[in-house]
Motif scaffolding. Structure first.
Motif: not given
Length: 302
Positions: A29-34, A244-247, A290-302
């Motif tokens: 998802k970070v690389n633009g494909v899902f 590229d996001s500090l948050w 939790l780490l993986a799922v959290g990052l996965f969810i975040i990837s939809f908002f960046v």
């Protein structure tokens, strides 16, 4: 009957499969494909493989006498007599078939070509994963009894699960997937290491020579520190390099906090308190997911 099989499946270990596959999906998802269908099928395949491994482990440790009254962990299915050896072997065969069928399905869905070398390579990796799940404790050359379990867990929960999911979703490979793969590999090995620290004395008596048995309790905890640091720095470097996001970086660090506290409790665990490590097995496994799922969810908002 269903309750007995659910106990044999050891559902508390399944978050590791969820975490590994979801980390691969996050990387894609970070690389633009899902693709949701491929992600879900990869997850189902990984869960089948994890259950297969748990059932085979139950059978192998029982046959070798490792599962006995001296073991500190929860009673296994064969050890407690709630499932027969014949039924367990049938279940091993069933989940081998389910893993293979689901794996071939997702490979077809991802590559849509059964004549390419990539397809044959992925099927070969899938067959290797099934063999590894079975051979961990079953047979005279069971690699879990010679200290090789950590290497296999690192490879299959790290490079194979994360990299394979990324490849099937995107259709390509990128060296940067090594970073999240190393992270999930380290976290998965840390769960195994906690299990092995708990069982050091019984494993030693049963001639199950795990890494923890070889290192001893004190050095096994240092090994846990290395796994923790390498895992954190791998995913931290990947996030900082690709988002590229500090948050987002701060959110990733917050998601790591449950793992940090579980790690500290393992470090403070003393001889004679091995039963307390059962909770840390669960917390580390859930923390990894939790780490993986959290990052996965975040990837939809960046």
């Amino acid at each position: 009957m269903l309750k007995n099989w659910l106990q044999a499946f050891r559902l508390r270990t399944l978050p590791l499969a969820l975490g590994a596959i979801t980390m691969g999906a996050f990387t894609a998802k970070v690389n633009g494909v899902f693709q949701w269908d491929i992600y879900i099928l990869c997850l189902v395949t990984a869960i089948f493989l994890q259950i297969l491994s748990n059932l085979a482990n139950d059978y192998g440790d029982f046959k070798k006498g490792t599962d006995n009254d001296q073991r500190k962990g929860p009673a296994r299915a064969l050890q407690s007599g709630i499932i027969t050896e014949k039924a367990m072997l049938r279940a091993v065969v069933l989940f081998s078939v389910l893993s293979l069928a689901c794996g071939i399905w997702v490979i077809w869905l991802g590559l849509k070509n059964f004549s390419s070398w990539q397809t044959f390579a992925m099927i070969g990796i899938g067959l290797a994963a099934i063999a590894a799940a079975i051979k961990y404790t079953i047979g005279k050359s069971a690699y879990g009894y010679s200290g090789l379990g950590d290497i296999f867990v690192f490879i299959f929960f790290g490079f194979v699960a994360v990299g394979g999911t990324y490849f099937l979703i995107t259709g390509q490979l990128d060296w940067q997937i090594l970073l999240p793969a190393i992270c999930m590999g380290c976290l998965s090995v840390s769960v195994l290491n906690i299990n092995n620290i708990r069982d050091i004395e019984n494993d030693k008596a049963s001639n199950k020579i795990t890494v923890a048995v070889r290192l001893g309790r004190h050095k096994a905890k240092r090994y846990q520190l290395i796994l923790f640091l390498v895992g954190y720095n791998s995913i931290a470097f990947f996030v900082s390099r690709n988002i590229d996001s500090l948050w987002v970086f701060m959110a990733m660090t917050v998601l790591w906090i449950p793992l940090f506290f579980s790690f500290k409790r393992v470090q403070k665990n003393k001889e004679g308190e091995e039963l307390a490590l059962n909770k840390e097995l669960k917390f580390t496994s859930l923390g990894s997911a939790l780490l993986a799922v959290g990052l996965f969810i975040i990837s939809f908002f960046v």
